[in-house]
Design an enzyme around this catalytic site. Structure first.
Site, PDB file in Angstrom:
ATOM      1  N   LEU A   1       0.831  -1.206   0.000  1.00  0.00           N
ATOM      2  CA  LEU A   1       0.000   0.000   0.000  1.00  0.00           C
ATOM      3  C   LEU A   1       0.869   1.262   0.000  1.00  0.00           C
ATOM      4  CD1 LEU A   1      -2.434  -1.483   2.642  1.00  0.00           C
ATOM      5  CD2 LEU A   1      -3.047  -0.917   0.269  1.00  0.00           C
ATOM      6  N   PRO A   2       0.267   2.410  -0.368  1.00  0.00           N
ATOM      7  CA  PRO A   2       1.091   3.613  -0.533  1.00  0.00           C
ATOM      8  C   PRO A   2       1.794   4.095   0.735  1.00  0.00           C
ATOM      9  CG  PRO A   2      -1.052   3.902  -1.614  1.00  0.00           C
ATOM     10  CD  PRO A   2      -1.125   2.623  -0.831  1.00  0.00           C
TER      11      PRO A   2
ATOM     12  N   THR B   1       6.287   0.557   2.172  1.00  0.00           N
ATOM     13  CA  THR B   1       7.280   1.363   2.902  1.00  0.00           C
ATOM     14  C   THR B   1       6.515   2.367   3.747  1.00  0.00           C
ATOM     15  OG1 THR B   1       8.875   1.184   1.106  1.00  0.00           O
ATOM     16  CG2 THR B   1       9.206   2.970   2.683  1.00  0.00           C
TER      17      THR B   1
ATOM     18  N   LYS C   1      15.021  -0.057   5.585  1.00  0.00           N
ATOM     19  CA  LYS C   1      14.636   0.585   4.321  1.00  0.00           C
ATOM     20  C   LYS C   1      14.896   2.097   4.379  1.00  0.00           C
ATOM     21  CE  LYS C   1      12.245   1.490   0.523  1.00  0.00           C
ATOM     22  NZ  LYS C   1      12.519   1.079  -0.817  1.00  0.00           N
TER      23      LYS C   1
ATOM     24  N   LYS D   1       9.362  10.976  -0.029  1.00  0.00           N
ATOM     25  CA  LYS D   1       8.570  10.229   0.972  1.00  0.00           C
ATOM     26  C   LYS D   1       9.506   9.499   1.945  1.00  0.00           C
ATOM     27  CE  LYS D   1       5.970   6.021   1.523  1.00  0.00           C
ATOM     28  NZ  LYS D   1       5.453   4.791   0.962  1.00  0.00           N
TER      29      LYS D   1
HETATM   30  P1  NAD Z   1       0.823   2.452  -6.130  1.00  0.00           P
HETATM   31  O1  NAD Z   1       0.155   3.722  -5.720  1.00  0.00           O
HETATM   32  O2  NAD Z   1       1.066   2.174  -7.560  1.00  0.00           O
HETATM   33  O3  NAD Z   1      -0.014   1.194  -5.533  1.00  0.00           O
HETATM   34  C1  NAD Z   1      -0.699   1.205  -4.326  1.00  0.00           C
HETATM   35  C2  NAD Z   1      -2.048   0.521  -4.552  1.00  0.00           C
HETATM   36  O4  NAD Z   1      -2.751   0.426  -3.316  1.00  0.00           O
HETATM   37  C3  NAD Z   1      -2.956   1.299  -5.515  1.00  0.00           C
HETATM   38  O5  NAD Z   1      -3.281   0.487  -6.614  1.00  0.00           O
HETATM   39  C4  NAD Z   1      -4.185   1.631  -4.663  1.00  0.00           C
HETATM   40  O6  NAD Z   1      -5.413   1.583  -5.402  1.00  0.00           O
HETATM   41  C5  NAD Z   1      -4.120   0.546  -3.613  1.00  0.00           C
HETATM   42  N1  NAD Z   1      -4.862   0.895  -2.399  1.00  0.00           N
HETATM   43  C6  NAD Z   1      -4.801   2.028  -1.656  1.00  0.00           C
HETATM   44  N2  NAD Z   1      -5.646   1.943  -0.630  1.00  0.00           N
HETATM   45  C7  NAD Z   1      -6.255   0.737  -0.703  1.00  0.00           C
HETATM   46  C8  NAD Z   1      -7.255   0.078   0.064  1.00  0.00           C
HETATM   47  N3  NAD Z   1      -7.799   0.662   1.141  1.00  0.00           N
HETATM   48  N4  NAD Z   1      -7.656  -1.148  -0.325  1.00  0.00           N
HETATM   49  C9  NAD Z   1      -7.128  -1.734  -1.421  1.00  0.00           C
HETATM   50  N5  NAD Z   1      -6.190  -1.158  -2.207  1.00  0.00           N
HETATM   51  C10 NAD Z   1      -5.764   0.073  -1.838  1.00  0.00           C
HETATM   52  O7  NAD Z   1       2.192   2.408  -5.300  1.00  0.00           O
HETATM   53  P2  NAD Z   1       3.470   1.466  -5.588  1.00  0.00           P
HETATM   54  O8  NAD Z   1       4.429   2.194  -6.452  1.00  0.00           O
HETATM   55  O9  NAD Z   1       2.987   0.120  -5.947  1.00  0.00           O
HETATM   56  O10 NAD Z   1       4.127   1.463  -4.123  1.00  0.00           O
HETATM   57  C11 NAD Z   1       3.579   0.668  -3.076  1.00  0.00           C
HETATM   58  C12 NAD Z   1       4.520   0.727  -1.892  1.00  0.00           C
HETATM   59  O11 NAD Z   1       5.808   0.233  -2.291  1.00  0.00           O
HETATM   60  C13 NAD Z   1       4.759   2.127  -1.329  1.00  0.00           C
HETATM   61  O12 NAD Z   1       4.782   2.064   0.066  1.00  0.00           O
HETATM   62  C14 NAD Z   1       6.118   2.524  -1.907  1.00  0.00           C
HETATM   63  O13 NAD Z   1       6.801   3.444  -1.099  1.00  0.00           O
HETATM   64  C15 NAD Z   1       6.814   1.180  -1.959  1.00  0.00           C
HETATM   65  N6  NAD Z   1       7.881   1.086  -2.957  1.00  0.00           N
HETATM   66  C16 NAD Z   1       7.670   1.513  -4.218  1.00  0.00           C
HETATM   67  C17 NAD Z   1       8.696   1.416  -5.157  1.00  0.00           C
HETATM   68  C18 NAD Z   1       8.493   1.886  -6.579  1.00  0.00           C
HETATM   69  O14 NAD Z   1       9.494   2.018  -7.315  1.00  0.00           O
HETATM   70  N7  NAD Z   1       7.261   2.126  -7.024  1.00  0.00           N
HETATM   71  C19 NAD Z   1       9.950   0.880  -4.796  1.00  0.00           C
HETATM   72  C20 NAD Z   1      10.130   0.400  -3.487  1.00  0.00           C
HETATM   73  C21 NAD Z   1       9.074   0.524  -2.566  1.00  0.00           C
END
Ligand code: NAD
Length: 295
Positions: free
Chosen positions: A65-66, A96, A171, A246
């Protein structure tokens, strides 16, 4: 083969869930986005109507999740995971988030007799797709052993960092090093430009000298020396400036909570706050060299 619930299938979560399907697991998924649910269904994930439906009968429950507020609501809220579970699955949050929320959710799970791991990742969307993520895992020894195989299906390295929240601690410490080192490398390459020193020559020398680091040798912020780095494609992310901001904010929050001095982390956070305004938020974090050049 295990039954796995996967909540939050965005840029990272969907390819991670797909890798679990490829490894032979039965995955029931839920995301708030209808469009994502459609894509998940096409990739062999059972699309469920809500969190409660997704976790029924699961042996493992994963979330991606975000931010902390989403984790708090999905795990602890009405109709959330803890309120909906019918068995005793292993709980794994890969998002994260801040250390405090991570430890609080794990403590609430423990009150219900459930084991929970925090398992944030490094490796980005490319690593999620290729199944080559690095997992930094916090939780008990027993929970770590129970979760290792599932995490290995999505990553190349699964490292036990200690008790609950230590995955998140690892992290944010790692990404604070990354943010600071990217700024250091950017400053050095801009200074070299202004001194008439060619970027390729500085790279050749520094990459074999005491200044070498990942931000230079794997992700050089100037075009040329490292062909795969985002600098060669107009700083298309990669790892966005918004994501770096973030993580630097999370590091500052954690440092304040334990009264740890992070003067360079604070400065890096401030510089990324300025850089990651609207038009740059989606750019790769190494694009901060453009701001430094213009300062
Ligand atoms: P993203 O926004 O693409 O995905 C998050 C998903 O969670 C979305 O599809 C959203 O609809 C869903 N969501 C939110 N609230 C929800 C709920 N109540 N019920 C169901 N679904 C829900 O984000 P991401 O890029 O996939 O990142 C996710 C996590 O991974 C974050 O914490 C980010 O910091 C971490 N991260 C991301 C990356 C990257 O390069 N994108 C790298 C390392 C870590």
């Amino acid at each position: 083969m295990s039954r796995i619930a996967f909540i939050g299938m965005g840029n990272m979560g969907l390819p991670m869930a797909v890798n679990l399907v490829k490894a032979g697991h039965e995955v029931a998924g839920f995301d708030m986005s209808r469009e994502i649910m459609g894509r998940a269904g096409e990739k062999g994930i059972r699309a469920m109507s809500d969190v409660g439906a997704a976790v029924q009968g699961a042996e493992f429950v994963l979330t991606m999740l975000p931010a902390g507020e989403h984790v708090r609501s999905v795990w602890l809220g009405d109709g959330g995971i803890l309120a909906s579970l019918d068995g005793r699955p292993l709980l794994i949050d890969c998002s994260t988030i801040d250390v405090e929320t991570s430890r609080e959710v794990a403590a609430r799970a423990a009150e219900s007799g459930l084991d929970m791991l925090d398992a944030p990742v490094s490796g980005g969307v490319g690593g999620a797709e290729a199944g080559t993520l690095t997992f930094m895992v916090g939780g008990s020894d027993g929970a770590f052993e129970r979760g290792r195989e599932i995490l290995s299906a999505m990553g190349k390295a699964v490292v036990h960092a200690g008790g609950s929240g230590n995955g998140q601690a690892a992290k944010i410490c790692n990404n604070m090093i990354l943010g600071i080192s990217m700024l250091a490398v950017s400053e050095a390459f801009v200074l070299a430009e202004k001194l008439g020193l060619d970027a390729d020559r500085l790279f050749e020398i520094s990459s074999q000298s005491s200044g070498q680091c990942w931000s230079m040798t794997s992700y050089c912020p100037v075009p040329g020396p490292v062909p795969s780095s985002p600098a060669n494609r107009d700083y298309r992310a990669g790892f966005t400036a918004a994501m770096m901001l973030k993580d630097l904010k999370l590091a500052q929050q954690a440092a304040q909570a334990v009264d740890s001095a992070t003067p360079l982390g604070a400065e890096a956070c401030q510089l990324y706050r300025i850089f990651a305004r609207k038009e740059n938020a989606g750019l790769d974090f190494s694009g901060i060299i453009k701001m430094i050049r213009g300062m």
